[in-house]
Scaffold this active site. Structure first.
Site: not given
Length: 377
Positions: A201, A203, A328
């Site tokens: 990912s 980010h 998340c």
């Protein structure tokens, strides 16, 4: 005094160099990579190809082994569910993973299980790492896939990727690792060619949200037998169709290259901050989660006797921004499945907070933080 952001495992700040590249492709070089009839499209395509090279170089892969996605969650789904057809065709319906994986791995495995696959979810001990011998013991002739994360997102504990690679040398099972938390930070383990699938990912390495990649290494000259989850357009070798977000991809490529370039400097900065934090908090007798010799130096999963994590976060919210689990699943107040898998009671799991930082983190007044925690007793 500004609140210091200490939740870099959830997301990192955008690096200035990366931001400049992203803005350039948002405003100046805004062409569509799929436009083949003019220079705007050609320059966009060149930017995407450069980013493939930059991402691939981090793990010693090849340009055409990089599939751009929206992030590690999509990459994990493509890696796991994308092998479903091959498993059915080959009569291999067994998958091995661990009980501490991110939900983006556990839930695709659940989906396979509902379709008749068998999933072995390996436990971990108090040290927070899976035993590689447990992987060896779980392997079967019909094992299609082994999926073990590189670094746990809640504890920062590195998993034994190199040892698992050795165990898999004489087995045909595909090996996937969710490297969202370790890509560009722990460099060596992902370079082994036996790691077939790597999810990343942007980010998490100072690139923007909304972009990531799945690295799909060939075996010899053969591509992995992945099938797409979405259809239309044929981009990314047909595995991930849709117009490529050139600004995000160029930014991810730059972030990957910079992560390697500045690796030593970043590690030093994170280690220094960790040592300072531990020194200031030591008089409070904190309990550190997992085997700290296996922990990355930019994260602490920590608890203080008698203090609930929610109360601690609220008490410190005007000083530092921290969390008590995966971002998340932050809307859920149930105890962390990771900490429960490590053998913690609900009470102990609910006491843990995650503090994570990066080389861009400003100075932290750890003595003031320690003093604030003392007032809670």
């Amino acid at each position: 005094m500004a609140v210091v952001y200490l939740d870099c495992n959830a997301t990192t700040p955008l690096a200035p160099e990366v931001r400049d590249i992203m803005i350039h492709y948002l405003t100046d070089e805004f062409g569509n990579e799929g436009s083949r009839t003019h220079e705007y499209g050609a320059r966009a395509k060149s930017a995407v190809q450069k980013a493939r090279d930059q991402v691939a170089a981090v793990v010693g892969a090849k340009r055409d082994e990089v599939i751009f996605t929206s992030g590690a969650t999509e990459s994990n789904n493509l890696a796991i569910l994308g092998l479903r057809g091959a498993g059915i065709e080959q009569g291999k319906r067994h998958v091995i993973t661990t009980a501490i994986e991110h939900k983006a791995v556990l839930e695709p495995c659940d989906a396979l299980e509902r379709e008749g696959f068998e999933v072995t979810r390996l436990p971990v001990g108090e040290n927070g790492a899976v035993d590689p011998e447990a992987v060896r013991d779980a392997l079967r002739p019909d094992t299609l896939l082994v999926s073990v994360m590189q670094v746990n997102n809640e504890t920062g504990i590195c998993q034994p990727i190199a040892e698992i690679v050795d165990i898999l040398q004489d087995h045909e099972a595909f090996f996937h690792t969710d490297a969202a938390q370790g890509f560009g930070k722990e460099l060596d383990s992902l370079k082994h060619p036996r790691v077939d699938l790597i999810s990343i990912s942007g980010h998490k390495i100072h690139a923007p949200k909304g972009v990531g990649a799945l690295i799909t290494r060939r075996r010899g000259y053969a591509r992995l037998p992945l099938t797409p989850l979405t259809f239309g357009g044929g981009q990314e070798r047909g595995l991930r169709p849709g117009t490529l977000p050139v600004p995000l991809i160029a930014a991810l490529g730059a972030a990957a290259e910079i992560a390697v370039r500045d690796h030593h400097k970043r590690q030093q900065a994170c280690a220094m901050l960790r040592n300072t934090a531990l020194g200031s908090l030591a008089p409070l007798n904190p309990k550190l989660t997992g085997d700290q010799s296996k922990a990355m130096n930019h994260v602490l999963n920590i608890s203080f006797a008698g203090l609930d994590s929610e109360a601690l976060i609220v008490a410190l919210k005007d000083l530092i921004a921290i969390s008590n689990g995966s971002a998340c699943t932050s809307s859920s107040y149930t105890p962390s499945h990771v900490l429960k898998a490590m053998g913690m009671s609900d009470e102990d799991a609910n006491a843990c907070v995650r503090i994570s930082w990066c080389h861009l983190t400003p100075a932290v007044d750890w003595e003031q933080i320690a003093q604030r925690i003392r007032t809670l007793y």
